[in-house]
Design a protein around this motif. Structure first.
Motif, PDB file in Angstrom:
ATOM      1  N   MET A   7      14.771 -20.582   8.307  1.00 56.88           N
ATOM      2  CA  MET A   7      13.566 -19.954   7.774  1.00 56.88           C
ATOM      3  C   MET A   7      13.801 -18.449   7.748  1.00 56.88           C
ATOM      4  SD  MET A   7       9.657 -20.024   9.255  1.00 56.88           S
ATOM      5  CE  MET A   7       9.326 -21.699   8.750  1.00 56.88           C
ATOM      6  N   ILE A   8      13.607 -17.836   6.584  1.00 58.25           N
ATOM      7  CA  ILE A   8      13.784 -16.391   6.451  1.00 58.25           C
ATOM      8  C   ILE A   8      12.412 -15.737   6.467  1.00 58.25           C
ATOM      9  CG2 ILE A   8      14.672 -14.509   5.029  1.00 58.25           C
ATOM     10  CD1 ILE A   8      16.692 -16.490   3.855  1.00 58.25           C
ATOM     11  N   VAL A   9      12.195 -14.856   7.440  1.00 54.49           N
ATOM     12  CA  VAL A   9      10.890 -14.219   7.629  1.00 54.49           C
ATOM     13  C   VAL A   9      11.066 -12.706   7.760  1.00 54.49           C
ATOM     14  CG1 VAL A   9       9.931 -16.271   8.744  1.00 54.49           C
ATOM     15  CG2 VAL A   9      10.977 -14.481  10.156  1.00 54.49           C
ATOM     16  N   GLY A  10       9.937 -11.990   7.749  1.00 53.58           N
ATOM     17  CA  GLY A  10       9.968 -10.548   7.921  1.00 53.58           C
ATOM     18  C   GLY A  10       8.594 -10.028   8.283  1.00 53.58           C
ATOM     19  N   ASP A  11       8.522  -8.759   8.650  1.00 52.32           N
ATOM     20  CA  ASP A  11       7.244  -8.163   9.026  1.00 52.32           C
ATOM     21  C   ASP A  11       6.205  -8.354   7.922  1.00 52.32           C
ATOM     22  OD1 ASP A  11       7.705  -7.150  11.630  1.00 52.32           O
ATOM     23  OD2 ASP A  11       8.778  -5.424  10.795  1.00 52.32           O
ATOM     24  N   PHE A  12       5.036  -8.768   8.341  1.00 46.49           N
ATOM     25  CA  PHE A  12       3.878  -9.013   7.470  1.00 46.49           C
ATOM     26  C   PHE A  12       4.082 -10.161   6.498  1.00 46.49           C
ATOM     27  CE2 PHE A  12       3.562  -4.684   9.060  1.00 46.49           C
ATOM     28  CZ  PHE A  12       2.431  -4.854   9.843  1.00 46.49           C
ATOM     29  N   GLY A  13       4.961 -11.095   6.919  1.00 48.60           N
ATOM     30  CA  GLY A  13       4.927 -12.406   6.300  1.00 48.60           C
ATOM     31  C   GLY A  13       3.610 -13.054   6.681  1.00 48.60           C
ATOM     32  N   GLU A  14       3.166 -14.017   5.885  1.00 40.46           N
ATOM     33  CA  GLU A  14       1.861 -14.641   6.137  1.00 40.46           C
ATOM     34  C   GLU A  14       1.927 -15.535   7.370  1.00 40.46           C
ATOM     35  OE1 GLU A  14      -1.908 -15.928   6.162  1.00 40.46           O
ATOM     36  OE2 GLU A  14      -0.273 -17.386   6.194  1.00 40.46           O
ATOM     37  N   ASP A  15       0.992 -15.307   8.290  1.00 36.15           N
ATOM     38  CA  ASP A  15       0.989 -15.958   9.598  1.00 36.15           C
ATOM     39  C   ASP A  15       1.045 -17.478   9.499  1.00 36.15           C
ATOM     40  OD1 ASP A  15       0.247 -15.166  12.640  1.00 36.15           O
ATOM     41  OD2 ASP A  15      -0.748 -17.044  12.111  1.00 36.15           O
ATOM     42  N   VAL A  32      14.650 -25.568  13.840  1.00 37.45           N
ATOM     43  CA  VAL A  32      14.301 -24.527  12.883  1.00 37.45           C
ATOM     44  C   VAL A  32      14.711 -23.171  13.460  1.00 37.45           C
ATOM     45  CG1 VAL A  32      12.486 -23.465  11.490  1.00 37.45           C
ATOM     46  CG2 VAL A  32      12.320 -25.893  12.117  1.00 37.45           C
ATOM     47  N   ASP A  33      15.585 -22.465  12.741  1.00 37.38           N
ATOM     48  CA  ASP A  33      15.994 -21.117  13.124  1.00 37.38           C
ATOM     49  C   ASP A  33      15.274 -20.125  12.225  1.00 37.38           C
ATOM     50  OD1 ASP A  33      17.665 -22.019  15.098  1.00 37.38           O
ATOM     51  OD2 ASP A  33      19.526 -21.651  13.990  1.00 37.38           O
ATOM     52  N   ALA A  34      14.493 -19.238  12.841  1.00 38.16           N
ATOM     53  CA  ALA A  34      13.781 -18.186  12.106  1.00 38.16           C
ATOM     54  C   ALA A  34      14.555 -16.885  12.261  1.00 38.16           C
ATOM     55  CB  ALA A  34      12.362 -18.030  12.631  1.00 38.16           C
ATOM     56  N   VAL A  35      14.918 -16.294  11.111  1.00 32.63           N
ATOM     57  CA  VAL A  35      15.739 -15.084  11.111  1.00 32.63           C
ATOM     58  C   VAL A  35      15.121 -14.009  10.236  1.00 32.63           C
ATOM     59  CG1 VAL A  35      17.880 -16.350  11.547  1.00 32.63           C
ATOM     60  CG2 VAL A  35      17.191 -15.864   9.185  1.00 32.63           C
ATOM     61  N   CYS A  36      15.513 -12.764  10.502  1.00 33.02           N
ATOM     62  CA  CYS A  36      15.055 -11.622   9.728  1.00 33.02           C
ATOM     63  C   CYS A  36      16.179 -10.587   9.687  1.00 33.02           C
ATOM     64  CB  CYS A  36      13.816 -11.004  10.380  1.00 33.02           C
ATOM     65  SG  CYS A  36      13.203  -9.516   9.559  1.00 33.02           S
ATOM     66  N   PRO A  37      16.463 -10.021   8.512  1.00 30.52           N
ATOM     67  CA  PRO A  37      17.496  -8.987   8.452  1.00 30.52           C
ATOM     68  C   PRO A  37      17.181  -7.831   9.401  1.00 30.52           C
ATOM     69  CG  PRO A  37      16.766  -9.588   6.239  1.00 30.52           C
ATOM     70  CD  PRO A  37      15.835 -10.261   7.198  1.00 30.52           C
ATOM     71  N   LEU A  68      11.575 -14.281  16.791  1.00 26.37           N
ATOM     72  CA  LEU A  68      12.733 -14.856  16.117  1.00 26.37           C
ATOM     73  C   LEU A  68      13.590 -15.598  17.127  1.00 26.37           C
ATOM     74  CD1 LEU A  68      13.678 -11.665  14.084  1.00 26.37           C
ATOM     75  CD2 LEU A  68      12.356 -13.627  13.268  1.00 26.37           C
ATOM     76  N   ASN A  69      14.181 -16.706  16.702  1.00 25.54           N
ATOM     77  CA  ASN A  69      15.010 -17.472  17.634  1.00 25.54           C
ATOM     78  C   ASN A  69      16.477 -17.534  17.203  1.00 25.54           C
ATOM     79  OD1 ASN A  69      14.650 -19.185  15.486  1.00 25.54           O
ATOM     80  ND2 ASN A  69      14.008 -20.962  16.701  1.00 25.54           N
ATOM     81  N   ALA A  70      16.848 -16.741  16.195  1.00 26.30           N
ATOM     82  CA  ALA A  70      18.245 -16.644  15.766  1.00 26.30           C
ATOM     83  C   ALA A  70      18.449 -15.267  15.131  1.00 26.30           C
ATOM     84  CB  ALA A  70      18.598 -17.758  14.786  1.00 26.30           C
ATOM     85  N   THR A  71      19.707 -14.889  14.961  1.00 27.98           N
ATOM     86  CA  THR A  71      20.065 -13.583  14.425  1.00 27.98           C
ATOM     87  C   THR A  71      20.687 -13.762  13.047  1.00 27.98           C
ATOM     88  OG1 THR A  71      20.461 -12.756  16.663  1.00 27.98           O
ATOM     89  CG2 THR A  71      21.438 -11.498  14.844  1.00 27.98           C
ATOM     90  N   MET A  72      20.083 -13.158  12.038  1.00 27.66           N
ATOM     91  CA  MET A  72      20.554 -13.365  10.669  1.00 27.66           C
ATOM     92  C   MET A  72      22.013 -12.974  10.491  1.00 27.66           C
ATOM     93  SD  MET A  72      18.718 -13.018   7.132  1.00 27.66           S
ATOM     94  CE  MET A  72      19.528 -13.780   5.730  1.00 27.66           C
TER      95      MET A  72
END
Length: 197
Positions: A7-15, A32-37, A68-72
């Motif tokens: 899952m690719i997410v970032g600041d002010f993605g929809e909750d 599910v791994d959530a990552v953000c650049p 986040l639970n993983a590093t992009m």
């Protein structure tokens, strides 16, 4: 067997669009791994809550801190079975990262399941992967999607490897259609949902 999902997410993605699929997919046995650049596992992003109250557009309020639970920078897209791209404001800047674009392109080149919601298809349009698809998104980004070569529909839809919805009110159908692509057993009538063993 549970799948490995990115899952690719970032600041002010929809909750809701981050939290609901993140938790639901884990509930039925997927990883599910959530990552953000530019962020690492253990860092948080700030989410935004988009509400629809009869105005010309949505109202945005501060949501939660999502960890986040993983590093992009350390992930290998080839090790994942599927991709989730939530909406909110994050996609408008996430699409400027080469790592995001290249990751998205991998999932389409490999014909792996992709679920995109709301403004998430802005990233797909920037990645040049929408040509020929029938899809939907938040109506305000329809022009971007159509310019990228898709055919527009006004409902949750699955076309090949891609499942799209317009916003978080579409979650029940959007998540169910994505789970169908993942090979999960989904019973739409009585809300019984179970992952394959």
């Amino acid at each position: 067997m549970g799948k490995n999902i990115l899952m690719i997410v970032g600041d002010f993605g929809e909750d809701y669009e981050i939290m609901v699929p993140f938790q639901t997919l884990q509930t039925v046995g997927h990883e599910v791994d959530a990552v953000c650049p530019e962020k690492e596992a253990g860092d948080t992003i700030k989410t935004a809550i988009h509400d629809f109250r009869g105005d010309q557009t949505y109202l945005e309020e501060r949501g939660h801190n999502f960890e986040l639970n993983a590093t992009m920078a350390e992930i290998d897209p080839e090790t994942y079975d599927a991709l989730v791209v939530p909406g909110g404001r994050a996609p408008e800047y996430l699409r400027t990262y080469d790592s995001v674009i290249e990751t998205v392109q991998h999932f389409f080149e490999a014909d792996k399941p992709v679920a995109a919601l709301c403004h998430g298809p802005q990233i797909l349009a920037a990645a040049g992967v929408l040509d020929g698809y029938e899809m939907t998104a938040y109506p305000a980004v329809r022009a971007e999607c159509e310019a990228a070569g898709c055919s527009w529909v006004d409902e949750v839809t699955t076309d090949g490897n891609l499942v799209t919805g317009q916003a978080w009110p579409d979650h029940p159908e959007w998540v169910a259609q994505f789970m169908d692509l993942l090979g999960d057993e989904v019973s739409h009538g009585d809300a019984a949902i179970a992952a394959d063993d």
